[in-house]
Design a protein around this motif. Structure first.
Motif, PDB file in Angstrom:
ATOM      1  N   GLY A  52       0.817  -1.212   0.000  1.00  0.00           N
ATOM      2  CA  GLY A  52       0.000   0.000   0.000  1.00  0.00           C
ATOM      3  C   GLY A  52       0.849   1.259   0.000  1.00  0.00           C
ATOM      4  O   GLY A  52       0.526   2.244  -0.681  1.00  0.00           O
ATOM      5  N   ALA A  53       1.934   1.239   0.750  1.00  0.00           N
ATOM      6  CA  ALA A  53       2.823   2.398   0.787  1.00  0.00           C
ATOM      7  C   ALA A  53       3.454   2.632  -0.581  1.00  0.00           C
ATOM      8  O   ALA A  53       3.573   3.779  -1.045  1.00  0.00           O
ATOM      9  N   GLU A 213       3.150   2.318   7.580  1.00  0.00           N
ATOM     10  CA  GLU A 213       2.173   3.349   7.249  1.00  0.00           C
ATOM     11  C   GLU A 213       2.642   4.722   7.721  1.00  0.00           C
ATOM     12  O   GLU A 213       2.531   5.719   7.007  1.00  0.00           O
ATOM     13  N   SER A 214       3.166   4.768   8.941  1.00  0.00           N
ATOM     14  CA  SER A 214       3.640   6.033   9.486  1.00  0.00           C
ATOM     15  C   SER A 214       4.839   6.557   8.709  1.00  0.00           C
ATOM     16  O   SER A 214       4.906   7.740   8.356  1.00  0.00           O
ATOM     17  N   VAL A 272      -7.516   0.183  -1.222  1.00  0.00           N
ATOM     18  CA  VAL A 272      -8.251  -1.082  -1.159  1.00  0.00           C
ATOM     19  C   VAL A 272      -9.448  -1.042  -2.112  1.00  0.00           C
ATOM     20  O   VAL A 272      -9.750  -2.030  -2.789  1.00  0.00           O
ATOM     21  N   ALA A 273     -10.110   0.115  -2.171  1.00  0.00           N
ATOM     22  CA  ALA A 273     -11.295   0.236  -3.006  1.00  0.00           C
ATOM     23  C   ALA A 273     -10.969   0.308  -4.493  1.00  0.00           C
ATOM     24  O   ALA A 273     -11.777  -0.110  -5.331  1.00  0.00           O
ATOM     25  N   MET A 278      -3.383  -5.251  -5.578  1.00  0.00           N
ATOM     26  CA  MET A 278      -2.309  -5.172  -4.584  1.00  0.00           C
ATOM     27  C   MET A 278      -2.095  -6.505  -3.892  1.00  0.00           C
ATOM     28  O   MET A 278      -0.986  -6.849  -3.512  1.00  0.00           O
ATOM     29  N   PHE A 279      -3.189  -7.226  -3.699  1.00  0.00           N
ATOM     30  CA  PHE A 279      -3.142  -8.431  -2.886  1.00  0.00           C
ATOM     31  C   PHE A 279      -2.790  -9.690  -3.670  1.00  0.00           C
ATOM     32  O   PHE A 279      -2.746 -10.787  -3.111  1.00  0.00           O
ATOM     33  N   ASP A 280      -2.542  -9.540  -4.967  1.00  0.00           N
ATOM     34  CA  ASP A 280      -2.183 -10.705  -5.805  1.00  0.00           C
ATOM     35  C   ASP A 280      -0.858 -11.287  -5.343  1.00  0.00           C
ATOM     36  O   ASP A 280       0.032 -10.574  -4.873  1.00  0.00           O
TER      37      ASP A 280
END
Length: 280
Positions: A52-53, A213-214, A272-273, A278-280
């Motif tokens: 995600g980052a 994330e931070s 995510v939406a 990303m999750f592949d």
């Protein structure tokens, strides 16, 4: 088994809270720090947020060829860290192509090569500072331009105040590409009790003792602050600075690792939406 987390304990402000932004009224929707029942679940979480980052960096236009590297320490094996693969665009990073490496730069999991400069800088920081769990670097337009000045940010806005007395300028080997191990040690020495560094003639680096994330959000924020200061200075008018007392107050309340994590939750929900691959 007790739950484990990738976050370090935060200083409490009152009533068990770590931030004034946490709602006092019960029953409202508000992001909650995750907890995990086993290391495998925590590792999956960490890898997904690392992806995600990377995707967030793509959204921000932080790509520059193969330059740029994000790392997060493995939650079960602290001598290993996960990072984006060499020469893969930030927008194409996914869980399946992440790599895991040790502090010597050996890839222990994954099919792609490691970025040599990323290994030199990040591995040194992770190894020297066992409390740092994540680190980010990219060759951005405004951060790299501001880095050529060899100066710290001034507290010209509330946003910039988040970095007040919480970032340093590194002048060692300024402008020389960091491919020698000694260069990593010099950068690592600078990351004592700060979350960000401006590497002269090179660019920006952020580190987090809380989460990837931070680290990612504070990198995005630092780039914006560099842009804002360059814009203000281009007017030729001296800005009115936030006073040291007010700058410290703002940093305390809007500059913490927790706040960086909290800011990133809005970015994460959007990713995510819109980017399920990303999750592949």
């Amino acid at each position: 088994m007790a739950a484990v987390m990738e976050t370090r304990p935060q200083a409490l402000i009152k009533d068990g809270k770590v931030s004034i932004y946490q709602p006092e009224q019960e029953g409202l929707i508000f992001p909650e720090l995750p907890s995990f029942s086993n290391p495998a679940a925590q590792r999956q979480h960490v890898k997904e947020r690392l992806v995600g980052a990377c995707r967030a960096f793509a959204q921000q236009g932080f790509d520059y060829g193969f330059a740029g590297h994000l790392t997060v320490r493995d939650p079960e094996n602290p001598g290993l860290y996960w990072t984006n693969p060499m020469a893969i665009h930030f927008s194409q990073v996914k869980v399946s192509n992440l790599i895991c490496a040790d502090h010597q730069g050996h890839v222990v999991e994954g099919r792609h090569a490691i970025n040599r400069a990323g290994f030199v800088l990040h591995a040194a920081v992770h190894e020297m500072h066992q409390d740092i769990v994540a680190m980010c670097h990219a060759h951005t337009v405004y951060g790299t331009a501001f880095a050529s000045l060899g100066r710290q940010l001034e507290p010209i806005t509330q946003d910039a105040a988040a970095f007040y007395e919480d970032h340093v300028v590194i002048g060692d080997e300024a402008g020389q590409v960091a491919v020698e191990v000694k260069a990593g040690h010099k950068v690592a020495n600078a990351f004592r009790d700060v979350k960000a560094a401006i590497h002269q003639n090179h660019g920006l680096l952020t580190a987090s003792r809380h989460s990837i994330e931070s680290a990612a959000f504070w990198f995005i924020a630092l780039e914006r602050c560099c842009q804002q200061q360059l814009l203000v200075e281009s007017t030729g008018i001296a800005p009115k600075l936030v006073t040291p007392e007010r700058a410290r107050y703002s940093r305390e309340h809007v500059g913490s690792d927790y706040i960086g994590w909290l800011h990133f939750q809005a970015i994460w929900d959007d990713l995510v939406a819109t980017q399920p691959d990303m999750f592949d």
